[in-house]
Write a protein that holds these residues in place. Sequence first.
Motif, short mmCIF file in Angstrom:
data_model
loop_
_atom_site.label_atom_id
_atom_site.label_comp_id
_atom_site.label_asym_id
_atom_site.label_seq_id
_atom_site.Cartn_x
_atom_site.Cartn_y
_atom_site.Cartn_z
N ARG A 95 0.83 -1.21 0.00
CA ARG A 95 0.00 0.00 0.00
C ARG A 95 0.86 1.26 0.00
O ARG A 95 0.52 2.25 -0.64
CB ARG A 95 -0.96 -0.01 1.20
CG ARG A 95 -2.11 -1.00 1.03
CD ARG A 95 -3.23 -0.78 2.03
NE ARG A 95 -2.77 -0.63 3.41
CZ ARG A 95 -2.65 -1.63 4.28
NH1 ARG A 95 -2.96 -2.87 3.91
NH2 ARG A 95 -2.22 -1.41 5.51
N THR A 96 2.00 1.22 0.71
CA THR A 96 2.91 2.36 0.72
C THR A 96 3.47 2.61 -0.68
O THR A 96 3.50 3.75 -1.16
CB THR A 96 4.06 2.11 1.73
OG1 THR A 96 3.51 1.90 3.01
CG2 THR A 96 5.03 3.28 1.76
N LYS A 97 3.92 1.56 -1.35
CA LYS A 97 4.45 1.70 -2.72
C LYS A 97 3.36 2.15 -3.68
O LYS A 97 3.61 2.94 -4.60
CB LYS A 97 5.06 0.37 -3.21
CG LYS A 97 6.34 -0.02 -2.51
CD LYS A 97 7.48 0.88 -2.91
CE LYS A 97 8.78 0.37 -2.30
NZ LYS A 97 9.93 1.18 -2.66
N ALA A 101 3.57 5.46 -5.92
CA ALA A 101 3.43 5.40 -7.38
C ALA A 101 2.29 6.29 -7.85
O ALA A 101 2.43 7.01 -8.85
CB ALA A 101 3.20 3.95 -7.81
N ASP A 102 1.16 6.27 -7.15
CA ASP A 102 0.01 7.07 -7.52
C ASP A 102 0.36 8.56 -7.47
O ASP A 102 0.03 9.32 -8.37
CB ASP A 102 -1.16 6.75 -6.58
CG ASP A 102 -2.44 7.43 -7.03
OD1 ASP A 102 -2.89 7.14 -8.16
OD2 ASP A 102 -2.98 8.25 -6.26
N LYS A 103 1.04 8.97 -6.42
CA LYS A 103 1.43 10.37 -6.26
C LYS A 103 2.37 10.81 -7.39
O LYS A 103 2.20 11.89 -7.96
CB LYS A 103 2.11 10.55 -4.90
CG LYS A 103 2.52 11.97 -4.59
CD LYS A 103 3.16 12.06 -3.22
CE LYS A 103 3.65 13.46 -2.93
NZ LYS A 103 4.33 13.55 -1.64
N LEU A 104 3.34 9.97 -7.74
CA LEU A 104 4.28 10.31 -8.81
C LEU A 104 3.58 10.40 -10.16
O LEU A 104 3.82 11.32 -10.94
CB LEU A 104 5.42 9.29 -8.86
CG LEU A 104 6.44 9.39 -7.73
CD1 LEU A 104 7.32 8.16 -7.69
CD2 LEU A 104 7.28 10.64 -7.88
N ARG A 132 -1.08 -6.78 -10.30
CA ARG A 132 -1.94 -6.20 -9.26
C ARG A 132 -1.71 -4.69 -9.15
O ARG A 132 -2.66 -3.90 -9.06
CB ARG A 132 -1.66 -6.89 -7.92
CG ARG A 132 -2.48 -6.34 -6.79
CD ARG A 132 -2.16 -7.04 -5.49
NE ARG A 132 -2.81 -6.35 -4.38
CZ ARG A 132 -2.41 -6.43 -3.14
NH1 ARG A 132 -1.39 -7.21 -2.81
NH2 ARG A 132 -3.04 -5.77 -2.19
N LEU A 133 -0.45 -4.28 -9.18
CA LEU A 133 -0.11 -2.87 -9.08
C LEU A 133 -0.65 -2.08 -10.28
O LEU A 133 -1.20 -0.99 -10.12
CB LEU A 133 1.42 -2.72 -8.98
CG LEU A 133 1.98 -1.42 -8.44
CD1 LEU A 133 1.40 -1.09 -7.07
CD2 LEU A 133 3.48 -1.49 -8.34
N LEU A 134 -0.53 -2.65 -11.48
CA LEU A 134 -1.06 -1.99 -12.67
C LEU A 134 -2.57 -1.84 -12.59
O LEU A 134 -3.13 -0.81 -13.00
CB LEU A 134 -0.66 -2.76 -13.93
CG LEU A 134 0.81 -2.64 -14.35
CD1 LEU A 134 1.12 -3.62 -15.47
CD2 LEU A 134 1.12 -1.22 -14.77
#
Length: 161
Positions: A95-97, A101-104, A132-134
Amino acid sequence: MAVLINEQIRAAEVDLTGLDGEALGVVSREEALALARAAKADLVCTSLLSSPPPCRLAAKGTGKARTPKPTAPGAAAAKAKELRLTPGIEEHDYRTKLRQADKLLRGGTPLQLVVRAAGAKEAAAAKAVLERLLADLKEAGVRESGIQTSGKGAQVKVNPR
C-alpha cells in the motif's frame, strides 16, 4: 559539439569561408583573424575533425548564438522514476508503494516498476505483483508496454494519463 570563436581557435591554418558563403581557401589563423576584425565579424570554427579545420566569418555575436546551450537537468524529457518491490511484499509495504506510485503518476512523472526475484521460481510471483499494481494504478497511469519478465524478475514502464 564545441564551437570555437576567434582566439579560441588554435590551428595554425584554417579553411576559411566568407560572410556570404564564398570560399576564401586555406589561410593562416592570424590572417583569418585579421579578416574577421576588418569585416567586424567573428571567426567561427564548428568542426575540429578535419585538418585544416573549416572556419567561417559570421556577423558579430551570431557565433555564440549558434552554440548549443547546456540544458538544466529538469529541462530534459522526464526521466522515469524507478520503484523497486519484492515478490513476497507485505500488504502494508504494498500500500505504501502504491501510494508513492500514484502520487508520482498524478504529478506527471513516468515510472519504471521493478520486481526483483531471487530465481525463476519467484518470477511468476513478481509478475503477479506487477499485474496487481497496474490494476490498482489504472486511473493514474497507463503502461507503455507489456510486462517484461526475465529469470531475475519482472518490470514494466508506466506513463501518467
